[in-house]
Write a protein that holds these residues in place. Structure first.
Motif, short mmCIF file in Angstrom:
data_model
loop_
_atom_site.label_atom_id
_atom_site.label_comp_id
_atom_site.label_asym_id
_atom_site.label_seq_id
_atom_site.Cartn_x
_atom_site.Cartn_y
_atom_site.Cartn_z
N GLU A 1 7.34 -3.41 -4.19
CA GLU A 1 6.11 -4.15 -4.23
C GLU A 1 6.66 -5.84 -3.99
O GLU A 1 5.74 -6.26 -3.32
N GLU A 2 7.68 -6.14 -4.25
CA GLU A 2 8.00 -7.61 -3.92
C GLU A 2 8.35 -7.80 -2.48
O GLU A 2 8.16 -8.70 -1.96
N GLU A 3 8.80 -6.87 -1.83
CA GLU A 3 9.36 -7.08 -0.47
C GLU A 3 8.71 -6.50 0.63
O GLU A 3 8.82 -7.18 1.57
N LEU A 4 7.72 -5.50 0.49
CA LEU A 4 7.08 -5.02 1.54
C LEU A 4 5.82 -5.81 1.84
O LEU A 4 5.07 -6.32 1.21
N GLU A 5 5.22 -5.61 3.04
CA GLU A 5 3.90 -6.26 3.52
C GLU A 5 2.89 -5.20 3.28
O GLU A 5 2.97 -4.18 2.78
N CYS A 6 1.27 -5.80 3.06
CA CYS A 6 0.49 -5.00 2.66
C CYS A 6 0.06 -3.86 3.66
O CYS A 6 -0.68 -2.82 2.96
N ASP A 7 0.55 -3.65 4.74
CA ASP A 7 0.10 -2.66 5.65
C ASP A 7 1.25 -1.52 5.52
O ASP A 7 1.43 -0.62 6.04
N ALA A 8 2.32 -1.52 4.53
CA ALA A 8 3.18 -0.40 4.48
C ALA A 8 2.81 0.50 3.60
O ALA A 8 1.92 0.60 2.87
N ARG A 9 3.45 1.90 3.80
CA ARG A 9 3.05 3.23 3.26
C ARG A 9 4.34 3.50 2.75
O ARG A 9 5.43 3.53 3.22
N ILE A 10 4.37 3.95 1.29
CA ILE A 10 5.50 4.32 0.81
C ILE A 10 5.29 5.84 0.42
O ILE A 10 4.20 6.21 -0.34
N ILE A 11 6.19 6.61 0.89
CA ILE A 11 6.09 8.10 0.36
C ILE A 11 7.01 8.42 -0.57
O ILE A 11 8.45 8.34 -0.43
N ALA A 12 6.54 9.11 -1.69
CA ALA A 12 7.85 9.40 -2.67
C ALA A 12 7.59 11.01 -2.86
O ALA A 12 6.66 11.80 -2.62
N CYS A 13 8.91 11.70 -2.87
CA CYS A 13 9.00 12.99 -2.85
C CYS A 13 9.69 13.30 -4.17
O CYS A 13 10.48 12.49 -4.75
#
Length: 227
Positions: free
Chosen positions: A171-183
């Motif tokens: 949350e601190e490093e990524l830009e707002c257009d990022a998508r995070i995929i958790a497995c």
């Protein structure tokens, strides 16, 4: 207490010691054929241990991440969450590289970070074998010492102990257009925008603009008029 895995050398010495003890106790009752079979089996086990151990033994990490290969269903679920997405992709804890390679085949410039050097070298070989080595990179690095600010797509195969701290880091490093995929395991605070799969193959996708509450409204500029 620490649990230490015996080295291949120590195992071979132990096997040899057992053989000598059995030979002394059994004397003529133990045939030379039996000794040869025992030695051959012991040598095979030692060789297999030496080859497999670097792949399955967790490297030294802040949080222990054992290597568990992604299933075919997990890979397909990750690719489904990447549909209509573009930009760079990073797999955190990339293991043997199968997610990175699959993403590269879909046109992504994909990068994997993995602390286990054996897995990184094997990933590079697999990428070369599958003809996507130009679109992939693999780095030997601790995920906590890397900034992921350059990536717009992030894939994570984590364990519950690491998810809260990793959630904060991303949350601190990524830009707002990022998508995070958790497995396998979801993030503790974020609410997923998309979910697919069942059981261990479940995949959660988080669009950071929603999880963070970023303002995405376009500004309408009204020209000033003179009174």
């Amino acid at each position: 207490a620490k649990t230490l895995c015996p080295s291949p050398g120590a195992m071979s010495q132990a096997i040899a010691k057992d053989i000598l003890q059995e030979e002394g106790e059994g004397g003529s009752r133990r045939s030379s054929w039996g000794l040869l079979v025992t030695a051959a089996v012991g040598g095979t086990l030692v060789a297999l241990y030496a080859v497999v151990t670097p792949f399955v033994t967790p490297a030294l990490r802040k949080v222990c991440l054992p290597f568990v290969p992604a299933t075919a269903a997990q890979i397909q679920n990750v690719l489904k969450m990447l549909e209509n997405r573009s930009g760079s992709l990073v797999d955190i804890g990339s293991g043997d590289g199968r997610i990175v390679i699959a993403a590269a085949k879909k046109g992504f410039q994909a990068v994997g970070y993995e602390l286990n050097p054996w897995l990184v070298w094997y990933s590079r070989y697999r990428a070369w074998r599958d003809g996507v080595h130009q679109n992939t990179k693999f780095y030997i690095s601790d995920l906590w010492k890397v900034s992921f600010s350059d990536y717009t797509n992030v894939v994570v195969f984590g364990v519950p102990q690491m998810m809260p701290q990793l959630e904060k880091k991303l949350e601190e490093e990524l830009e707002c257009d990022a998508r995070i995929i958790a497995c396998r395991f979801p993030f503790p605070c974020w609410i997923p925008d998309h979910t697919t799969g069942e059981g261990i193959d479940t995949v959660w996708a988080y669009d950071l603009k929603h999880s963070r509450g970023c303002e995405t409204k376009s500004l309408e500029i009204t020209p000033e008029t003179e009174s």
